[in-house]
Structures are given as C-alpha cells and as structure tokens.
Design a protein around this motif. Sequence first.
Motif, PDB file in Angstrom:
ATOM      1  N   LEU A   5       0.805  -1.213   0.000  1.00 54.96           N
ATOM      2  CA  LEU A   5       0.000   0.000   0.000  1.00 54.96           C
ATOM      3  C   LEU A   5       0.841   1.266   0.000  1.00 54.96           C
ATOM      4  N   SER A   6       1.914   1.296   0.767  1.00 55.95           N
ATOM      5  CA  SER A   6       2.749   2.492   0.811  1.00 55.95           C
ATOM      6  C   SER A   6       4.125   2.144   1.339  1.00 55.95           C
ATOM      7  N   ALA A   7       5.042   3.074   1.196  1.00 54.33           N
ATOM      8  CA  ALA A   7       6.413   2.875   1.668  1.00 54.33           C
ATOM      9  C   ALA A   7       7.023   4.215   2.045  1.00 54.33           C
ATOM     10  N   SER A   8       7.993   4.160   2.944  1.00 56.38           N
ATOM     11  CA  SER A   8       8.674   5.372   3.399  1.00 56.38           C
ATOM     12  C   SER A   8      10.159   5.093   3.605  1.00 56.38           C
ATOM     13  N   VAL A   9      10.948   6.153   3.466  1.00 52.73           N
ATOM     14  CA  VAL A   9      12.380   6.086   3.779  1.00 52.73           C
ATOM     15  C   VAL A   9      12.618   7.057   4.929  1.00 52.73           C
ATOM     16  N   ILE A  10      13.206   6.556   6.026  1.00 53.90           N
ATOM     17  CA  ILE A  10      13.290   7.332   7.259  1.00 53.90           C
ATOM     18  C   ILE A  10      14.712   7.281   7.813  1.00 53.90           C
ATOM     19  N   ARG A  11      15.192   8.401   8.319  1.00 55.87           N
ATOM     20  CA  ARG A  11      16.506   8.412   8.963  1.00 55.87           C
ATOM     21  C   ARG A  11      16.375   7.837  10.371  1.00 55.87           C
ATOM     22  N   VAL A  12      17.271   6.924  10.703  1.00 54.11           N
ATOM     23  CA  VAL A  12      17.142   6.166  11.942  1.00 54.11           C
ATOM     24  C   VAL A  12      17.354   7.014  13.183  1.00 54.11           C
ATOM     25  N   ARG A  13      18.360   7.867  13.191  1.00 56.53           N
ATOM     26  CA  ARG A  13      18.763   8.509  14.444  1.00 56.53           C
ATOM     27  C   ARG A  13      17.708   9.454  15.015  1.00 56.53           C
ATOM     28  N   ASP A  14      16.891  10.069  14.143  1.00 52.93           N
ATOM     29  CA  ASP A  14      15.903  11.026  14.640  1.00 52.93           C
ATOM     30  C   ASP A  14      14.508  10.836  14.037  1.00 52.93           C
ATOM     31  N   GLY A  15      14.320   9.807  13.198  1.00 56.02           N
ATOM     32  CA  GLY A  15      13.003   9.546  12.625  1.00 56.02           C
ATOM     33  C   GLY A  15      12.582  10.516  11.545  1.00 56.02           C
ATOM     34  N   LEU A  16      13.534  11.285  10.976  1.00 51.53           N
ATOM     35  CA  LEU A  16      13.189  12.247   9.925  1.00 51.53           C
ATOM     36  C   LEU A  16      12.796  11.507   8.646  1.00 51.53           C
ATOM     37  N   PRO A  17      11.568  11.749   8.113  1.00 45.64           N
ATOM     38  CA  PRO A  17      11.183  11.122   6.850  1.00 45.64           C
ATOM     39  C   PRO A  17      11.941  11.751   5.681  1.00 45.64           C
ATOM     40  N   LEU A  18      12.601  10.921   4.895  1.00 44.99           N
ATOM     41  CA  LEU A  18      13.379  11.413   3.764  1.00 44.99           C
ATOM     42  C   LEU A  18      12.593  11.334   2.455  1.00 44.99           C
ATOM     43  N   SER A  19      11.754  10.294   2.340  1.00 47.21           N
ATOM     44  CA  SER A  19      10.922  10.134   1.151  1.00 47.21           C
ATOM     45  C   SER A  19       9.769   9.214   1.508  1.00 47.21           C
ATOM     46  N   ALA A  20       8.685   9.261   0.711  1.00 47.67           N
ATOM     47  CA  ALA A  20       7.522   8.426   1.002  1.00 47.67           C
ATOM     48  C   ALA A  20       6.620   8.350  -0.211  1.00 47.67           C
ATOM     49  N   SER A  21       5.748   7.348  -0.206  1.00 48.69           N
ATOM     50  CA  SER A  21       4.740   7.242  -1.255  1.00 48.69           C
ATOM     51  C   SER A  21       3.808   8.444  -1.183  1.00 48.69           C
ATOM     52  N   THR A  22       3.359   8.894  -2.330  1.00 56.39           N
ATOM     53  CA  THR A  22       2.465  10.059  -2.350  1.00 56.39           C
ATOM     54  C   THR A  22       1.049   9.710  -2.781  1.00 56.39           C
ATOM     55  N   ASP A  23       0.800   8.441  -3.095  1.00 53.06           N
ATOM     56  CA  ASP A  23      -0.551   8.063  -3.544  1.00 53.06           C
ATOM     57  C   ASP A  23      -1.074   6.875  -2.743  1.00 53.06           C
ATOM     58  N   TYR A  24      -0.809   6.885  -1.441  1.00 52.70           N
ATOM     59  CA  TYR A  24      -1.244   5.760  -0.609  1.00 52.70           C
ATOM     60  C   TYR A  24      -2.763   5.754  -0.447  1.00 52.70           C
ATOM     61  N   GLU A  25      -3.252   4.586  -0.016  1.00 55.37           N
ATOM     62  CA  GLU A  25      -4.694   4.417   0.159  1.00 55.37           C
ATOM     63  C   GLU A  25      -5.221   5.343   1.254  1.00 55.37           C
ATOM     64  N   GLN A  26      -6.525   5.680   1.175  1.00 58.63           N
ATOM     65  CA  GLN A  26      -7.117   6.611   2.117  1.00 58.63           C
ATOM     66  C   GLN A  26      -8.093   5.938   3.076  1.00 58.63           C
ATOM     67  N   GLY A  27      -8.144   4.601   3.104  1.00 51.70           N
ATOM     68  CA  GLY A  27      -9.057   3.897   3.997  1.00 51.70           C
ATOM     69  C   GLY A  27      -8.752   4.171   5.455  1.00 51.70           C
ATOM     70  N   THR A  28      -9.775   3.978   6.313  1.00 52.99           N
ATOM     71  CA  THR A  28      -9.609   4.245   7.749  1.00 52.99           C
ATOM     72  C   THR A  28      -8.522   3.369   8.353  1.00 52.99           C
ATOM     73  N   GLY A  29      -8.535   2.074   8.006  1.00 56.80           N
ATOM     74  CA  GLY A  29      -7.536   1.160   8.545  1.00 56.80           C
ATOM     75  C   GLY A  29      -6.128   1.544   8.141  1.00 56.80           C
ATOM     76  N   VAL A  30      -5.971   1.978   6.893  1.00 55.04           N
ATOM     77  CA  VAL A  30      -4.654   2.379   6.399  1.00 55.04           C
ATOM     78  C   VAL A  30      -4.181   3.642   7.101  1.00 55.04           C
ATOM     79  N   GLN A  31      -5.067   4.577   7.291  1.00 51.98           N
ATOM     80  CA  GLN A  31      -4.695   5.816   7.981  1.00 51.98           C
ATOM     81  C   GLN A  31      -4.270   5.540   9.421  1.00 51.98           C
ATOM     82  N   GLU A  32      -4.942   4.588  10.061  1.00 57.18           N
ATOM     83  CA  GLU A  32      -4.555   4.211  11.412  1.00 57.18           C
ATOM     84  C   GLU A  32      -3.156   3.601  11.427  1.00 57.18           C
ATOM     85  N   CYS A  33      -2.874   2.789  10.413  1.00 55.36           N
ATOM     86  CA  CYS A  33      -1.552   2.161  10.324  1.00 55.36           C
ATOM     87  C   CYS A  33      -0.449   3.186  10.102  1.00 55.36           C
TER      88      CYS A  33
END
Length: 307
Positions: A5-33
């Motif tokens: 459904l989606s993917a992200s690239v994150i820096r480990v030391r501080d959790g900074l998101p470096l890149s991510a999917s931009t067309d992920y699903e909008q369902g309630t369950g997915v948003q919770e995840c």
Amino acid sequence: MSMILSASVIRVRDGLPLSASTDYEQGTGVQECRKYFKMLSKKLAQLPDRCTLKTGHYNINFISSLGVSYMMLCTENYPNVLAFSFLDELQKEFITTYNMMKTNTAVRPYCFIEFDNFIQRTKQRYNNPRSLSTKINLSDMQMEIKLRPPYQISMCELGSANGVTSAFSIDYKGAGKISSAHLRLEPATLSGIVAFILSLLCGALNLIRGFHAIESVLQSDGEDFNYVVAFFLGTAACLYQCYLLVYYTSWRNVKSFLTFGLICLCNMYLYELRNLWQLFFHVTVGAFVTLQIWLRQAQGKAPDYDV
C-alpha cells in the motif's frame, strides 16, 4: 487482495522522513496504520534491523542499514519474502542514488521526495506477481528470512506517541517502554569467554569454601557464621556477573559495578582465611569480568545488511 500500500524512507537517528509514497490508500484502517509509521520512526534506533508489526488486517515491515530505514505497509496476506525483497530493492537504489553525507545532513522532511518515482514503479511491479516472477530471484531472500526471521514487534512495545497511547498497549504494565528482552549483545570475544570461565571458577571456589565453613561451624561453637555468609555472597556475586556478561538487562553497567563492590567487600571480610595471592586473584577476576561486561554492549543495527 494482497498488495503493497505504501512505503517510506526514514533516517534512523531522529526519525526524519526522507521520502515516502504520495498516492497511498485513504481507507480508515490504512490511515490508522500510518500513525504506527510515526510511532515506529521514533523508536528505530532501539529496534533490530529487520522487523514486522502486525496491525490487524495490515503488516508493517522495515529494514535498517547505514542509518536509514526502509518501511512499507502491506495487507496481512502479502508474502513476507516479497515484502522484504521489495524493501531490499528500495535500499539498494537509495544507497546508489544518495550518499551518506546527504542523508546525514538533511534537515527538511521529505527532501528526497523525488525518490518516490522509484518507489511507485517498484510497488507496481511487486503488486503484479506475473511481471515480477520473471525479474527477481527470491531463493536467496527465502533462505535469509528462514535463517534470520524478522523480529515481531508487539503493540505494547510501541507505547505512546505525541501524548496518545496506543489502544493496544494500555493492557500492559509499563507500556511506553521498549522491552530490553529482544536486545542482543555483541558477539562474545575470547577475553569475554575467559572472563566467564574465571568468574565461574571463583564462584565454585567460594561455594566449596562455604560448605567447609558450615562444617567448621557445626564442629566448633567458636567459628564465625558470618564467614559462611561471606562465602555464599561471593558465590552469588560471581554467578550474577556471569549472567550480566551473557544477557542484556536494564542498568547493566551499574549492576556490574555494584556486584564487583560486593565481591571486594566479601574478600575484605575473608582476609583472615585467605592469603594475599588468593585475595588478589578473586578481586582481579571480579574487576576483569566487570570490564568485559562494560565492553560488551547491546548490539546495534548491522551496517552491512545485504541479501
């Protein structure tokens, strides 16, 4: 239908998101995840380099290497081997495209958002098994997962994020803290093994002398029973040092110094029953084991994750 459904690239030391999917699903369950994405991002430095979190009908998988984590959300029936193969492709492409200097000095969230183009293409391939099966070899990944399966994160380990406690964690005592049970120590060195054996030897010597002291107490009313206590306390201290050398616990270094202090006190009390060489041997072994406990720290993420 099983899919990524989606993917992200994150820096480990501080959790900074470096890149991510931009067309992920909008369902309630997915948003919770996706809330769990943020919670995991803050704890990446405390987690092993390959993990899975099961969240109802969805799974979150991630791998970490060279200070960067690659995280993905998929349906619960999506094959593990495909999930980690997908993450492995993201990792290899990201490392090839961006050097460590750029990732370490990044200050803005999603500063590598153009990497989403590769994420989308790879996600489409992995969501279409017919086109995928002829392009990758999964045998190596299957063997890797079999030999070193991903660590299963429990909901209670997520604790709370942004002041909101996970609904799954409130039933657990001490929620909000990552359990140290899953942490592994660095591989034992030769000096560590020698320290373990010497500590066992000192414990055995104390135990034997303790039983002899009991016999002396029973045979002579004038014998000091405190000697028996000192010998058995010395035995317990040596065995506990062995435990600290092998297993990770909270406040491990503090416990090792306190245990060494107990060994010194016991030997000070027993100075009348031991000569200087015996006292020197027991105290030196205790100090040596304490040093090895301090040197053998919790294992970090493997910097050479490669499948």
